[in-house]
Design a protein around this motif. Structure first.
Motif, PDB file in Angstrom:
ATOM      1  N   ALA A 183       0.830  -1.209   0.000  1.00  0.00           N
ATOM      2  CA  ALA A 183       0.000   0.000   0.000  1.00  0.00           C
ATOM      3  C   ALA A 183       0.860   1.252   0.000  1.00  0.00           C
ATOM      4  O   ALA A 183       1.869   1.325   0.692  1.00  0.00           O
ATOM      5  N   LYS A 184       0.444   2.213  -0.812  1.00  0.00           N
ATOM      6  CA  LYS A 184       1.094   3.529  -0.785  1.00  0.00           C
ATOM      7  C   LYS A 184       0.564   4.297   0.424  1.00  0.00           C
ATOM      8  O   LYS A 184      -0.553   4.048   0.879  1.00  0.00           O
ATOM      9  N   PRO A 185       1.358   5.249   0.925  1.00  0.00           N
ATOM     10  CA  PRO A 185       0.880   5.996   2.090  1.00  0.00           C
ATOM     11  C   PRO A 185      -0.421   6.741   1.800  1.00  0.00           C
ATOM     12  O   PRO A 185      -0.649   7.187   0.678  1.00  0.00           O
ATOM     13  N   ARG A 186      -1.254   6.828   2.762  1.00  0.00           N
ATOM     14  CA  ARG A 186      -2.514   7.564   2.640  1.00  0.00           C
ATOM     15  C   ARG A 186      -2.549   8.668   3.693  1.00  0.00           C
ATOM     16  O   ARG A 186      -2.045   8.494   4.810  1.00  0.00           O
ATOM     17  N   ARG A 187      -3.179   9.775   3.346  1.00  0.00           N
ATOM     18  CA  ARG A 187      -3.375  10.839   4.349  1.00  0.00           C
ATOM     19  C   ARG A 187      -4.351  10.329   5.397  1.00  0.00           C
ATOM     20  O   ARG A 187      -5.186   9.464   5.112  1.00  0.00           O
ATOM     21  N   TRP A 212       4.909  15.500  -1.027  1.00  0.00           N
ATOM     22  CA  TRP A 212       4.128  14.270  -0.844  1.00  0.00           C
ATOM     23  C   TRP A 212       4.653  13.168  -1.772  1.00  0.00           C
ATOM     24  O   TRP A 212       4.907  13.423  -2.944  1.00  0.00           O
ATOM     25  N   PRO A 213       4.800  11.950  -1.248  1.00  0.00           N
ATOM     26  CA  PRO A 213       5.339  10.885  -2.101  1.00  0.00           C
ATOM     27  C   PRO A 213       4.471  10.626  -3.316  1.00  0.00           C
ATOM     28  O   PRO A 213       3.252  10.616  -3.229  1.00  0.00           O
ATOM     29  N   LYS A 214       5.128  10.489  -4.444  1.00  0.00           N
ATOM     30  CA  LYS A 214       4.391  10.253  -5.688  1.00  0.00           C
ATOM     31  C   LYS A 214       4.246   8.754  -5.922  1.00  0.00           C
ATOM     32  O   LYS A 214       4.864   7.947  -5.264  1.00  0.00           O
TER      33      LYS A 214
END
Ligand code: FMN
Length: 215
Positions: A183-187, A212-214
């Motif tokens: 999973a990519k980071p989520r806010r 913010w990470p792309k």
């Protein structure tokens, strides 16, 4: 299905960019398209049109079209251009060209501004794309939402015989993931949710947004 089950599928869906060989059955494809069919759309216009291919030659050519654009951009700006190759458009079992019929915008009788019509149109097609991706994820199939830049649109149109005035918006490969990405980071929910009115302290700075990470 319980909301927990639905959330599980939502969280499971990842953008899959590396595919292995393996069949996507007609039944699976049917389910994916059926999910798209039930997407919400502005004034129920259902503006989506999907060109579906399993043809290896067409996919090879699609891969080449995307690659040539990447190569050209890299040539023009070798230092700053950070775009990645999109080989995956030719590597999956199925490729879906996501199109939309802009004439449906005429149905938005009470919507006068072109920007508002465009918003309804693209959001409607996008909701169908998301539903397709979730249906695919629920069956363990990978997908990725791929942007089609204006530079390559004419070549793709020609390859898939997409007539005017149909708009070609995105492509979505469907197939078996070589590995399922993490999973990519989520806010955090609390970071983007504002209680009663927009909370000024949550307005992100430009630098925070850029950092913010792309993906
Ligand atoms: C409108 C839209 C366009 C996108 N275009 C691309 C694309 O051209 N290439 C790509 O690899 N991913 C593309 N993505 C996928 C995003 O990079 C991805 O959804 C995001 O990084 C979050 O990762 P996840 O999907 O694995 O959760 C796109 C997603 C959206 C919604």
């Amino acid at each position: 299905m319980s909301s927990a089950g639905l959330l599980q599928v939502i969280k499971k869906r990842r953008s899959v960019r590396v595919y292995k060989t393996g069949k996507v059955t007609d039944k699976q494809l049917e389910t994916i398209l059926e999910a798209a069919r039930w997407a919400p759309s502005g004034a129920n216009t259902q503006p989506w049109e999907f060109v579906v291919t399993r043809d290896r030659e067409k996919m090879k050519r699609t891969r080449e079209i995307f690659y040539n654009e990447w190569k050209q951009r890299k040539l023009e700006d070798p230092v700053n251009y950070k775009g990645l190759t999109k080989y995956y458009v030719g590597d999956a079992a199925v490729l879906v060209l996501v199109c939309g019929d802009p004439r449906t915008m005429k149905v938005y009788l009470t919507t006068r501004r072109p920007g508002d019509r465009e918003k309804l149109f693209q959001a409607s097609v996008a909701s169908a794309v998301e539903q397709m991706m979730l249906a695919a994820a629920s069956m363990g199939l990978g997908t990725v939402w791929v942007s089609v830049r204006e530079e390559i649109e004419p070549e793709l149109r020609e390859l898939f015989k997409v007539p005017q005035p149909i708009r070609l918006l995105w492509v979505v490969p469907i197939g078996h993931a070589r590995f399922w990405p993490g999973a990519k980071p989520r806010r955090k929910v609390s970071d983007f949710t504002h209680q009663e009115s927009y909370e000024p302290k949550k307005l992100r700075s430009e630098s925070l947004i850029r950092a913010w990470p792309k993906g």
